[in-house]
Design an enzyme around this catalytic site. Structure first.
Site, mmCIF file in Angstrom:
data_model
loop_
_atom_site.group_PDB
_atom_site.id
_atom_site.type_symbol
_atom_site.label_atom_id
_atom_site.label_comp_id
_atom_site.label_asym_id
_atom_site.label_seq_id
_atom_site.Cartn_x
_atom_site.Cartn_y
_atom_site.Cartn_z
ATOM 1 N N ASN A 210 0.847 -1.182 0.000
ATOM 2 C CA ASN A 210 0.000 0.000 0.000
ATOM 3 C C ASN A 210 0.896 1.250 0.000
ATOM 4 O O ASN A 210 2.126 1.157 0.042
ATOM 5 C CB ASN A 210 -0.994 -0.004 1.163
ATOM 6 C CG ASN A 210 -0.320 0.028 2.531
ATOM 7 O OD1 ASN A 210 0.760 0.600 2.710
ATOM 8 N ND2 ASN A 210 -0.950 -0.590 3.515
ATOM 9 N N GLU A 213 3.378 1.468 2.949
ATOM 10 C CA GLU A 213 4.418 0.441 2.869
ATOM 11 C C GLU A 213 5.440 0.783 1.787
ATOM 12 O O GLU A 213 6.647 0.580 1.977
ATOM 13 C CB GLU A 213 3.773 -0.919 2.591
ATOM 14 C CG GLU A 213 3.000 -1.466 3.777
ATOM 15 C CD GLU A 213 2.063 -2.608 3.418
ATOM 16 O OE1 GLU A 213 1.651 -3.325 4.348
ATOM 17 O OE2 GLU A 213 1.731 -2.768 2.217
ATOM 18 N N ASP A 279 -7.666 -7.497 0.712
ATOM 19 C CA ASP A 279 -7.876 -8.931 0.491
ATOM 20 C C ASP A 279 -8.675 -9.160 -0.791
ATOM 21 O O ASP A 279 -8.427 -10.103 -1.547
ATOM 22 C CB ASP A 279 -8.620 -9.548 1.682
ATOM 23 C CG ASP A 279 -7.843 -9.438 2.980
ATOM 24 O OD1 ASP A 279 -6.603 -9.343 2.920
ATOM 25 O OD2 ASP A 279 -8.472 -9.453 4.053
#
Length: 327
Positions: A210, A213, A279
């Protein structure tokens, strides 16, 4: 380089191929429990709200939610991970069965609890508090070997391999190396990463950090599309992977691949809850690649899928009809 477009006809053709496609998901499985209540006053004991219980809901989280998303889209999923010998583990297995996901690849660790997140929320879906039950140390070598064996068993049938890493102990270097070995036979390997494990993902087909990150891994601030491009290229080098897809929330996604590079605008109409959206992105990417999509096509499909689930509360899923209807 710019990203090619994905027209409605091609998108629906790819989505129609999803049923029965085999995907192996390995990683940190979790149970998400929601305790819902009404807040009417502040406690006299401390400056916190008093929540009057109304209902309780259990949903799959982490790698288990990725597997659930794949099953909801029609894929045939094998899930490999770790659970404890406890009530939460039994409940997680029951939920997997109810959602059409096999629990045969789960390995039991008697030294740790099943990872469980208990959220206390109001009837208006506002989160009041969260309680985490977990032990995040890496699994011991014996359990690691069991996980690798389960990967070998399920991976022989998979058309795509997927790692869902939440730093809860089920993703270690030998486990990722076992998946990379399968990838060398021509099966794509997708990784939803955590930055402390960045060196473990070398050889992956696609890594999906993301925004935060990607900033942490590259020591770059991402404010513009040029920033996203430079960070994605740097991330590819640092992770030694083939391609990177940075998910940027309301700014969409940035894909960096040898064959395509560019931004994918967000399409969410109304954001209710981003829990589990990553997810859904992973599940859609996996099935799209298994269906024969290019990385760019898979990323565009995943972006559309994320736009649907962020409008729903909790770790949500979507169907093929839901996804096809966005084009």
């Amino acid at each position: 380089m710019t990203l090619p477009t994905l027209d409605a006809r091609r998108a629906r053709e790819l989505v129609a191929r999803f049923p029965g496609l085999a995907v192996l998901v390995a990683g940190d499985v979790m149970l998400d429990r929601f305790i819902v209540g009404r807040v009417s006053r502040i406690s006299p004991e401390a400056p916190v709200p008093v929540v009057h219980f109304q209902s309780e809901h259990v949903r799959l989280g982490g790698a288990a939610n990725v597997a659930h998303n794949i099953a909801a889209l029609g894929g045939k999923v094998s899930l490999v991970g770790v659970v404890g010998a406890d009530a939460a583990g039994a409940r997680l297995r029951e939920q997997l069965a109810a959602d059409g996901v096999s629990a045969d690849g789960l390995v039991e660790d008697r030294t740790r609890p099943t990872t469980e997140k208990v959220r206390i929320v109001t009837e208006r879906n506002q989160q009041v508090a969260r309680v985490d039950y977990e032990r995040d140390a890496d699994v011991d070598p014996a359990l690691e070997r069991e996980i690798v064996a389960q990967i070998g068993k399920a991976g022989a049938r998979a058309r795509v391999l997927l790692v869902s890493d939440y730093l809860k102990g089920a993703v270690t270097r030998p486990i990722v190396e076992a998946l990379v070995a399968l990838k060398s036979a021509g099966v794509p390997l997708i990784v939803d990463p955590k930055i402390p494990h960045l060196a473990c993902y070398a050889g992956a087909t696609l890594v999906t950090p993301n925004h935060h990150e990607a900033e942490t891994a590259t020591h770059r601030r991402i404010r513009t599309e040029d920033d996203a491009r430079d960070a994605a290229r740097d991330f590819r080098t640092r992770a030694s992977c083939d391609a990177v897809l940075i998910t940027r929330g309301e700014h969409g996604m940035w894909l960096s691949d040898a064959g395509a590079e560019g931004t994918i605008p967000a399409i969410a109409r109304e954001v209710s809850d981003v829990t589990g959206a990553g997810d859904t992105v992973m599940a859609t990417l996996a099935l799209a690649l298994a269906a024969g999509a290019t990385l760019a096509e898979a990323a565009i499909l995943a972006n559309h899928a994320a736009g649907v689930v962020v409008g729903r509360f909790g770790p949500a899923t979507l169907t093929r009809d839901d996804l096809a209807a966005t084009f």
